[in-house]
Design a protein around this motif. Structure first.
Motif, PDB file in Angstrom:
ATOM      1  N   GLU A 116      51.207  -7.874  58.484  1.00  0.00           N
ATOM      2  CA  GLU A 116      50.259  -6.664  57.805  1.00  0.00           C
ATOM      3  C   GLU A 116      48.890  -6.740  58.098  1.00  0.00           C
ATOM      4  N   LEU A 117      48.637  -8.323  58.273  1.00  0.00           N
ATOM      5  CA  LEU A 117      47.315  -8.429  58.815  1.00  0.00           C
ATOM      6  C   LEU A 117      46.611  -8.689  59.711  1.00  0.00           C
ATOM      7  N   GLU A 118      47.774  -8.423  60.545  1.00  0.00           N
ATOM      8  CA  GLU A 118      47.156  -8.254  62.083  1.00  0.00           C
ATOM      9  C   GLU A 118      47.175  -6.894  62.600  1.00  0.00           C
ATOM     10  N   PHE A 119      48.053  -6.204  61.335  1.00  0.00           N
ATOM     11  CA  PHE A 119      48.060  -4.294  61.463  1.00  0.00           C
ATOM     12  C   PHE A 119      46.860  -3.458  60.701  1.00  0.00           C
ATOM     13  N   ASN A 120      46.456  -4.570  60.041  1.00  0.00           N
ATOM     14  CA  ASN A 120      45.575  -4.143  59.421  1.00  0.00           C
ATOM     15  C   ASN A 120      44.107  -4.786  60.340  1.00  0.00           C
ATOM     16  N   VAL A 121      43.986  -5.401  60.772  1.00  0.00           N
ATOM     17  CA  VAL A 121      42.926  -5.832  61.098  1.00  0.00           C
ATOM     18  C   VAL A 121      42.763  -4.836  62.954  1.00  0.00           C
ATOM     19  N   ILE A 122      43.736  -5.078  63.302  1.00  0.00           N
ATOM     20  CA  ILE A 122      43.658  -4.066  64.344  1.00  0.00           C
ATOM     21  C   ILE A 122      43.562  -2.678  63.990  1.00  0.00           C
ATOM     22  N   ALA A 123      44.374  -2.099  63.454  1.00  0.00           N
ATOM     23  CA  ALA A 123      43.579  -0.338  62.582  1.00  0.00           C
ATOM     24  C   ALA A 123      42.168  -0.116  62.056  1.00  0.00           C
ATOM     25  N   ASP A 124      41.457  -1.572  61.549  1.00  0.00           N
ATOM     26  CA  ASP A 124      40.167  -1.257  61.655  1.00  0.00           C
ATOM     27  C   ASP A 124      39.386  -1.134  62.655  1.00  0.00           C
ATOM     28  N   GLN A 125      39.935  -2.050  64.027  1.00  0.00           N
ATOM     29  CA  GLN A 125      38.877  -1.883  64.920  1.00  0.00           C
ATOM     30  C   GLN A 125      38.923  -0.800  65.883  1.00  0.00           C
ATOM     31  N   LEU A 126      40.648   0.056  65.582  1.00  0.00           N
ATOM     32  CA  LEU A 126      40.567   1.338  66.158  1.00  0.00           C
ATOM     33  C   LEU A 126      39.904   2.554  65.355  1.00  0.00           C
ATOM     34  N   ARG A 127      39.672   2.438  63.823  1.00  0.00           N
ATOM     35  CA  ARG A 127      39.020   3.378  63.282  1.00  0.00           C
ATOM     36  C   ARG A 127      37.430   3.030  63.823  1.00  0.00           C
ATOM     37  N   ASP A 128      36.800   1.795  64.000  1.00  0.00           N
ATOM     38  CA  ASP A 128      35.453   1.590  64.757  1.00  0.00           C
ATOM     39  C   ASP A 128      35.631   1.780  65.788  1.00  0.00           C
TER      40      ASP A 128
END
Length: 292
Positions: A116-128
């Motif tokens: 879940e942590l990796e998923f959210n970190v990657i999602a935040d990066q892709l949004r940026d």
């Protein structure tokens, strides 16, 4: 605003600077030799060692290298490969783009196992990353990088004429007509439809194929966005349309890609039917193209 091809080229030229060609004494024979002795990654990409890959083929265009360079120099936080040089074989019409081999594994191979942590970190990066690309949005410019058409994206349909659609309305109207005329078979996920559309919205600058296969992950973070051949200016809903096409594939039926898409970009579900004359045209009611 429609820009004729010569003005379109001048418009994009403001972004062009000479490629950082580090091939030095390389020539066409050397590049072809390195590719022939390299390790194939795909039918268009070879690992030639020394942390370099070569993308090559008749459908490979120098504009892809230019698009990468623009993203690298005009945006912040978008990880792209360094382009070392472009060499064209005029006898065979094959273009070779020599570029950095980025570290990482395609997101498509990692999605099922992400924490879940990796998923959210990657999602935040892709949004940026999408937000950073939006800094290249250009009002009225429709087409792939350096061109005023989408022939390279919709190459299956060039028999039906150049894909020149200077407005979102024309783009939406043209796609189903070509699909209907094509001898090929297409599912609903190949269609832009449903609406309502905001035909007054400006186009966005898009990677053109922002999907898990083109997103690299290394040590739990986004390490690269690759394959910029379709980069250009598209209707405002294009990122969402392309991303959602993948959701019907068996490997994405666990819903993780859908969840990530909903975290990183606005939703424009347009897949149920062809657009029709009765579709409502709205103005100013659509969401932004990137989640904030």
């Amino acid at each position: 605003m429609y820009l004729p091809p010569d003005q379109q080229r001048r418009h994009c030229a403001k972004y062009f600077t000479p490629l950082n060609n580090q091939l030095l004494n390389w020539d066409l024979d050397i590049v072809r030799d390195r590719v022939s002795r390299g390790v194939p990654i795909t039918d268009m990409v070879a690992d030639i060692g020394d942390d370099m890959v070569v993308k090559y083929g008749r459908r490979v265009r120098p504009e892809e290298a230019r698009a990468i360079q623009v993203v690298a120099t005009k945006t912040s936080g978008v990880p792209v490969p360094r382009v070392y040089g472009v060499i064209r074989d005029h006898d065979t019409s094959i273009t070779y783009i020599v570029q950095e081999k980025l570290k990482g594994t395609p997101l498509v191979d990692l999605l099922p196992t992400l924490s879940e942590l990796e998923f959210n970190v990657i999602a935040d990066q892709l949004r940026d990353i999408l937000r950073a690309l939006s800094s290249l949005d250009t009002a009225g410019l429709m087409g792939t990088f350096g061109h005023n058409h989408y022939n390279f994206v919709f190459h299956r349909f060039t028999a039906y004429g150049d894909w020149i659609t200077p407005t979102t309305k024309e783009f939406v109207e043209r796609l189903p007509k070509l699909l209907a005329a094509s001898p090929l078979s297409f599912s609903a996920t190949d269609q832009v439809s449903g609406g309502p559309y905001d035909f007054g919205r400006n186009p966005i600058f898009s990677h053109g194929d922002f999907v898990p296969e083109n997103i690299l992950i290394h040590e739990g973070r986004v390490s690269g966005i690759i394959d910029w051949e379709h980069a250009g200016w598209y209707p405002y809903f294009w990122n969402d349309y392309v991303a959602r096409r993948r959701m019907k594939l068996p490997k994405f039926r666990d819903g993780k890609w859908q969840t990530m898409v909903e975290k990183i970009m606005a939703s424009y579900p347009m897949f149920e039917k062809y657009p029709s004359a009765g579709n409502k045209i709205v103005s100013g009611s659509a969401d932004t193209s990137v989640r904030v």
